[in-house]
Design an enzyme around this catalytic site. Structure first.
Site, PDB file in Angstrom:
ATOM      1  N   LYS A 116       0.677  -1.407   0.057  1.00  0.00           N
ATOM      2  CA  LYS A 116       0.116  -0.106  -0.092  1.00  0.00           C
ATOM      3  C   LYS A 116       0.732   1.250   0.102  1.00  0.00           C
ATOM      4  CE  LYS A 116      -4.271  -2.018   1.162  1.00  0.00           C
ATOM      5  NZ  LYS A 116      -3.887  -3.414   1.376  1.00  0.00           N
TER       6      LYS A 116
HETATM    7  C1  LIG Z   1      -4.310  -4.462   0.764  1.00  0.00           C
HETATM    8  C2  LIG Z   1      -3.500  -5.901   0.771  1.00  0.00           C
HETATM    9  C3  LIG Z   1      -4.014  -6.763  -0.316  1.00  0.00           C
HETATM   10  C4  LIG Z   1      -5.158  -6.711  -1.100  1.00  0.00           C
HETATM   11  O1  LIG Z   1      -5.203  -5.620  -1.933  1.00  0.00           O
HETATM   12  P1  LIG Z   1      -6.246  -5.104  -2.863  1.00  0.00           P
HETATM   13  O2  LIG Z   1      -5.669  -4.126  -3.675  1.00  0.00           O
HETATM   14  O3  LIG Z   1      -7.318  -4.726  -2.061  1.00  0.00           O
HETATM   15  O4  LIG Z   1      -6.776  -6.192  -3.562  1.00  0.00           O
HETATM   16  C5  LIG Z   1      -3.190  -7.841  -0.409  1.00  0.00           C
HETATM   17  N1  LIG Z   1      -2.180  -8.002   0.637  1.00  0.00           N
HETATM   18  C6  LIG Z   1      -1.794  -7.310   1.299  1.00  0.00           C
HETATM   19  C7  LIG Z   1      -0.654  -7.340   2.306  1.00  0.00           C
HETATM   20  C8  LIG Z   1      -2.501  -5.918   1.721  1.00  0.00           C
HETATM   21  O5  LIG Z   1      -2.160  -5.123   2.440  1.00  0.00           O
END
Ligand SMILES: *Cc1c(COP(=O)(O)O)cnc(C)c1O
Length: 476
Positions: A116
C-alpha cells in the site's frame, strides 16, 4: 485527460477534480475516458528509466492539470531509495528457472512493509501539493484493521494542510501494527482507538460522513482504495516488473496478485489495457473467495460481515471488492447504464448479480483467471518457498504463489510468472512461526519499534465522541 463515472455520469472532470474525492456523485467510480496506448517505441524508451522517471512518464499520460515540472518533482520526492530501501524500488527476485521462470516482485519495502505504501506515499505528496495550490485543508477520517491505516499515516505525516484521524479497534491489531501507528509523534496524525471491533470503527466513519454539515464544515475526506490516484500509482510497478522479467517488448509476462478489494490487480488490468504485453492476470483470493467465484462462474455475490472469514491473510478478508466495478465497466464495453443496473440496482435488491453467458465469455479476452488458497495452503507454501527457494514470504504473498503455481504449470513456455509480494513476513509473524517454527526478524530500522512511546486516545463506540475529538483538534 478527463474522467467519467462507471455509472454513466459523463460530466468531464480533470485529475485534480477527482483527486480529493471518493465516489462519483452517481455512486460510480472514476475512470479515464480512455486508456492511452503504449507502443513498442515507447516501451523501448521506458525500459531503462529509473522508477521515479517511469512513474512520471505514466502519470503524465493521465494528468494534464499539474505542470510537468511539478509532477516530476513529486515523483522524484516519492520514489527514493531512502523511502523504499533499494534503488530499483520494486526489484524482482527469481525463485525458479526453466521455460516458465517464477519471480517475486518486491512491493513491500516502504515504511509500513506492505505494498500500500507504493501508492499511498505518492498520494501524500499529491494531496499536500493540491491542497496548497487551492489554499485548502483536508481532514482524513478512516478506519483500519492494519495495513491501510498505517500506510496512510506514514504517507501523510508532517504533510501541510492534512490531518489524519484514524480509528482502530482498541487492543485488536497485532502488537507490531499497533506500534507502527501509535509510535508516530507527528502533530497532524491522530490515532483513535475505539473500544469496539473494526465494524464499529467503520460504522463511526459512516455516521460522521453522513452528517453532511459536519463533513463540509470540517472538510472530511478519505484515502480509501477506490481513489483513482492510488490505482494509477500502482500501474507503474507492472511496467517496472515487466521490464525486469523480459529482454524485449515482444515477450509476454503473467502476474499473480493476492487480492482483496481488487485495487492491485485492477492496476494490472489498466496496464494491460494500455498495451503492456501481459498474458494472464491471476487473481488470488483466500477463503473469502468472492472474486474467485466471479471469475469461475460469472456470479458476483458479496458476503455479509457475518459470512466473512477471519483468516491468516487478513488484508484480503473483504466482503465486497470495492474496485471491482471498474473492471466490470470495461468488460461490459463501458456501458454505464448496464453497470448502474448491476451495481446500483440488482446488487442492492438481490445481494448479487450474474452476467449473461455472452458477457461472461468476454472475460477470457481480458486475461483474467483466478483461484483460492486456504490456511493449510498458506502454511505449505511458506514452508516450500523457504525450504526450496530460501525465501521467506508473508501469508498474502503465499496465497499468490499458491494460486500462481497451477497457472504457471499450464501456461505457455517462455512466459514468466511474476507474483506480487504484498507484505513482509514480519507483519504476520504468528503464522510464519506456525509454518516454520521461528519468528521473522524485523528490518533493522524497525527493531525496537514495540518499545517506543505510544501516542493514541481511547474513545467509546460513539460517533459523537469522535466528532468532538475532531472539533477540538481542528480548532487548534
Ligand atoms: C491490501 C492488501 C491486499 C489486497 O489488495 P487489494 O488491492 O485490496 O486487492 C493484499 N495483501 C496485502 C498485504 C494488503 O495489504
Amino acid at each position: 485527460m478527463r474522467y467519467l463515472s462507471t455509472r454513466g455520469d459523463r460530466t468531464p472532470r480533470g485529475f485534480s477534480d477527482i483527486l480529493l474525492e471518493g465516489l462519483a456523485p452517481d455512486g460510480g467510480l472514476y475512470l479515464p475516458t480512455h486508456y492511452p496506448q503504449v507502443d513498442a517505441v515507447l516501451l523501448s524508451r521506458w525500459r531503462s528509466l529509473p522508477y521515479a522517471e517511469l512513474a512520471f512518464e505514466i502519470l503524465s499520460l493521465y494528468i494534464d492539470d499539474i505542470p510537468a515540472a511539478d509532477l516530476q518533482r513529486l515523483c522524484r520526492a516519492t520514489y527514493t531509495e531512502a523511502v523504499f530501501g533499494t534503488p530499483q524500488i520494486v526489484p524482482l527476485k527469481r525463485l525458479e528457472d526453466g521455460p516458465r521462470p517464477l519471480y517475486l516482485q518486491a512491493l513491500s519495502n516502504g515504511p509500513t512493509l506492505a505494498f500500500k505504501d507504493m501508492a499511498m506515499q505518492l498520494l501524500g505528496h499529491l494531496f499536500e501539493y493540491e491542497l496548497a495550490r487551492r489554499g485548502e485543508e483536508l481532514n482524513i477520517l478512516g478506519a483500519t484493521s492494519g495495513d491501510t491505516g498505517s500506510a496512510a499515516e506514514y504517507a501523510m505525516r508532517g504533510k501541510r494542510g492534512v490531518r489524519v484521524f484514524m480509528l482502530s479497534p482498541h487492543g485488536r491489531m497485532s502488537p507490531f501494527q499497533q506500534a507502527q501507528m501509535f509510535s508516530l509523534q507527528d502533530a497532524n496524525i491522530h490515532n483513535i482507538a475505539v473500544a469496539g471491533v473494526f465494524d464499529d470503527c467503520q460504522d463511526i466513519v459512516k455516521a460522521v460522513s453522513n452528517d453532511l454539515a459536519f463533513k463540509r464544515q470540517y472538510r472530511i475526506g478519505t484515502v480509501n482504495s477506490i481513489n483513482w490516484a492510488r490505482l494509477l500509482a500502482q500501474v507503474v510497478y507492472y511496467f517496472a516488473g515487466y521490464f525486469q522479467a523480459t529482454k524485449s517488448n515482444t515477450e509476454r509476462v503473467s502476474f499473480a496478485v493476492p487480492s482483496g478489494n481488487f485495487g492491485n490487480v485492477c492496476a494490472g488490468h489498466v496496464a494491460r489495457m494500455m498495451g503492456l504485453p501481459i498474458a494472464q492476470l491471476v487473481v488470488a483470493t483466500n477463503e473469502n473467495d468472492v472474486l474467485d467465484e466471479f471469475f469461475r462462474t460469472g456470479t458476483y455475490r458479496p458476503r455479509g460481515t457475518a459470512e466473512t472469514h477471519e483468516t491468516s491473510s487478513p488484508s484480503m478478508d473483504i466482503s465486497k471488492a470495492s474496485n471491482f466495478e471498474r473492471f466490470v465497466f470495461d468488460l461490459l464495453g463501458r456501458d454505464g447504464a448496464r453497470v448502474k443496473q448491476l451495481f446500483g440496482e440488482t446488487l442492492q435488491r438481490e445481494g448479487g448479480f450474474t452476467l449473461t453467458p455472452e458477457e461472461f465469455k468476454r472475460i477470457a479476452g481480458y486475461g483474467f483467471v483466478s483461484g483460492r488458497s486456504t490456511h493449510a495452503d498458506r502454511l505449505a507454501t511458506i514452508r516450500h518457498t523457504w525450504q526450496a527457494q530460501q525465501t521467506l514470504v508473508d501469508t498474502h504473498t503465499a496465497d499468490g504463489l499458491k494460486v500462481a503455481a497451477a497457472y504457471r504449470a499450464a501456461g505457455q513456455p517462455g512466459v514468466p510468472m511474476v507474483v506480487l509480494e504484498t507484505a513482509l513476513p514480519v507483519k504476520f509473524a504468528a503464522t510464519i512461526e506456525e509454518a516454520l517454527g521461528f519468528r521473522p526478524e524485523p528490518p533493522a530500522a524497525l527493531a525496537g519499534l514495540e518499545a517506543l512511546p505510544k501516542r493514541f486516545v481511547v474513545v467509546d463506540t460513539d460517533a459523537t465522541a469522535v466528532k468532538q475529538y475532531i472539533e477540538a483538534h481542528c480548532a487548534a
